[in-house]
Write a protein that holds these residues in place. Structure first.
Motif, short mmCIF file in Angstrom:
data_model
loop_
_atom_site.label_atom_id
_atom_site.label_comp_id
_atom_site.label_asym_id
_atom_site.label_seq_id
_atom_site.Cartn_x
_atom_site.Cartn_y
_atom_site.Cartn_z
N GLN A 1 47.42 47.60 49.94
CA GLN A 1 48.02 46.38 50.70
C GLN A 1 48.77 46.94 51.90
OE1 GLN A 1 49.46 43.14 48.60
NE2 GLN A 1 47.29 43.28 48.18
N ALA B 1 43.20 38.98 47.54
CA ALA B 1 44.16 39.75 48.25
C ALA B 1 43.34 41.25 48.30
CB ALA B 1 45.47 39.94 47.44
N TYR C 1 47.40 50.86 44.76
CA TYR C 1 47.72 49.43 44.89
C TYR C 1 48.76 49.08 46.18
CZ TYR C 1 49.01 44.58 44.62
OH TYR C 1 49.44 43.17 44.82
#
Length: 426
Positions: A205, A34, A201
C-alpha cells in the motif's frame, strides 16, 4: 514507453515502481479495489532470502501421503481432488522426479533471494516506508537430531553460495531467541542473520502511494477480458469493470505488458498465448497483538514440528501455516487456526492475544516445479512476472528489477534460465 502492469499485489507494485524509476509511463490494472488485497494481504511476514526452495521436492513427495493422514501435518488436500488439483500433483511429481532439477532450482532461487535482499536494501535506503520492517534474521528450529542433521546439509549449500548463516546448538539458539527457553524440544537451529521481516500489505500500500505520487496510474476494479494482438505483438487490452459485466469494454493501449496477476495469471495467460500451470496453494494466518514482548520471538522462527512460522511485526505477531490444495475455497476451518495457535503457544506461550487475532486465508500462485515465472512471453512485448508461490514477498524486489532490465534491453543481473516462461511447453 507506456507499460501496462496487470496486478497490484506486491509483485505488480514493485514492478510498477521499478519501471517508473526508469522513466517509463506505467498503468497498473487491478481487479480488486486496492493494492495488496489478495495474496499480499496477510501472508507470512518474513523476507526469507536465505530460506527459499522449490515446491517440487523429492523429500516432500515422500512425506506427502503420511502428512495427508495426520491431523496437524502441514499439507492438506480437499477430497475428492478436482481435475485441476490432480493435474498439478502429477506435474509436481514429474518435476520432483527429474534428476538434478531440485538442486538446480534451489540454487537459482537462493541466488534470486540474495539479489532480492540487495534490491530491498536499496529501496528502503531510498524511501521511508512504514511497514514494520526489521532485519533481525530468521531461525529454523531442530527439535531432534534427525532434523538437526538435515539443517547441516542445507547449510552446505548456503556456504557454497556465500549466504551468511550460523549453525547453533540449543544453548546458542536460546541466546538468540530467549523466549524459547524451556518451551518444547530443542536440539539446535539454523540462523540466517541476513533475513528480514515486514508487513507485505502495508509495504504494498505504501509503495503504491509512492508510485501514484510519481505518476503511475492505478486502475482498480477492472478485469482484463481480452487482448488485441497483431503480428506477434499485443496492441491493447480490453477491460471491463468488475462490478458491471454489461459495460462496454474499455481499450487500453500500451507498448509493453507485464503479467503479475498471481493466481489469476493462468486464466489471463491464455489470452496472451502463454501456458502458465499456476495453482492456488492455500495458506492461513493469525495476526495477534502482543501481550508480552519478552515472551515473543525477536524476529522470525520456524517450528520444525508444525512447519508454522512466527514473525514479529512491530507490536503484533503473525503466525502462518499450511499448504492446502483446495482450489479457490475461501472457507477457514477452525481446525487450521487451532493448529497454528497450538504451534505458537507451544513455543511462545503468553506472547500474543490470540483471542483478539485476525484470521486470514489466501492463495499462493504456485508453479508445479516451484521457481517463479520471470521473462519474456511468446508475444514480443509481453513479460511475465508471476508464480512466486510462498515467496512472493521475499522475491518481489528482485523479480521487479529483472523485468525492468529485460524491458530496457539490459543483461539481467541474475540468470533467468530456471525461471523461463516456456519451460512448461505449449
Amino acid at each position: 514507453m507506456h507499460i501496462a502492469v496487470i496486478g497490484a499485489g506486491v509483485v505488480g507494485v514493485t514492478t510498477a515502481y521499478a519501471l517508473a524509476e526508469r522513466g517509463h509511463e506505467v498503468t497498473v490494472i487491478e481487479r480488486l479495489d486496492a493494492a495488496g488485497m489478495e495474496t499480499s494481504r496477510a501472508n507470512a511476514g518474513q523476507r526469507s532470502y536465505g530460506y527459499v526452495y522449490p515446491w517440487a521436492s523429492p523429500a516432500m513427495i515422500k512425506k506427502a501421503l503420511p502428512w495427508l493422514l495426520q491431523q496437524d501435518a502441514p499439507l492438506k488436500m480437499r477430497l475428492p481432488p478436482t481435475p485441476d488439483t490432480l493435474r498439478f500433483l502429477v506435474a509436481t511429481w514429474r518435476f520432483a522426479q527429474t534428476p538434478g532439477l531440485f538442486d538446480i532450482n534451489k540454487r537459482a532461487m537462493l541466488r534470486l533471494g540474495s539479489y532480492s535482499r540487495q534490491c530491498f536494501q536499496a529501496l528502503e535506503d531510498e524511501l521511508s516506508l512504514d511497514f514494520d520492517s526489521g532485519h533481525r534474521g530468521l531461525m529454523e528450529l531442530a527439535s531432534d537430531a534427525k532434523t538437526a542433521k538435515q539443517l547441516q546439509v542445507n547449510a552446505g549449500l548456503l556456504n557454497e553460495l556465500g549466504i551468511e548463516y550460523e549453525s547453533l546448538d540449543a544453548e546458542a539458539t536460546l541466546e538468540r531467541e530467549p523466549a524459547l527457553t524451556e518451551h518444547g524440544p530443542l536440539v539446535g537451529s539454523l540462523w540466517l542473520p541476513g533475513d528480514g521481516t515486514g508487513d507485505c500489505y502495508r509495504f504494498t500500500q505504501a509503495l503504491a502511494r509512492t508510485c501514484e505520487a510519481r505518476g503511475v496510474h492505478f486502475q482498480y476494479g477492472a478485469q482484463v477480458v481480452d487482448s488485441i494482438r497483431d503480428k506477434g505483438h499485443i496492441r491493447a487490452l480490453r477491460l471491463k469493470p468488475c462490478a458491471d459485466d454489461q459495460a462496454v469494454p474499455e481499450r487500453i493501449d500500451a507498448d509493453a505488458f507485464v503479467l503479475c496477476a498471481g493466481t489469476q495469471s493462468r486464466r489471463l495467460g491464455e489470452l496472451f498465448g502463454a501456458r502458465l500451470p499456476i495453482y492456488p496453494v492455500k495458506g492461513y494466518s493469525l495476526t495477534a497483538p502482543l501481550l508480552d514482548a519478552e515472551r515473543a520471538p525477536r524476529s522470525t522462527v520456524i517450528d520444525d514440528r508444525y512447519k508454522v512460522v512466527a514473525t514479529r511485526l512491530g507490536s503484533r505477531l503473525r503466525a502462518t501455516g499450511f499448504v492446502e490444495l483446495a482450489d479457490m475455497d475461501r472457507r477457514i476451518p477452525g481446525s487450521r487456526l487451532a493448529t497454528i495457535r497450538r504451534a505458537i503457544e507451544s513455543r511462545f506461550p503468553g506472547a500474543a492475544d490470540f483471542e483478539a487475532a485476525e484470521s486470514w486465508t489466501g492463495f499462493r500462485p504456485m508453479t508445479p516445479d516451484g521457481p517463479p515465472v520471470i521473462g519474456e512471453g511468446k508475444r514480443n512485448n509481453l513479460y511475465l512476472n508471476t508464480g512466486h508461490g510462498t515467496f512472493g514477498w521475499t522475491l518481489s524486489a528482485a523479480s521487479a528489477q529483472l523485468i525492468a532490465q529485460l524491458i530496457d534491453g539490459e543483461t539481467p543481473a541474475v540468470p533467468l534460465e530456471p525461471f523461463r516462461p516456456g519451460r512448461f511447453g505449449r
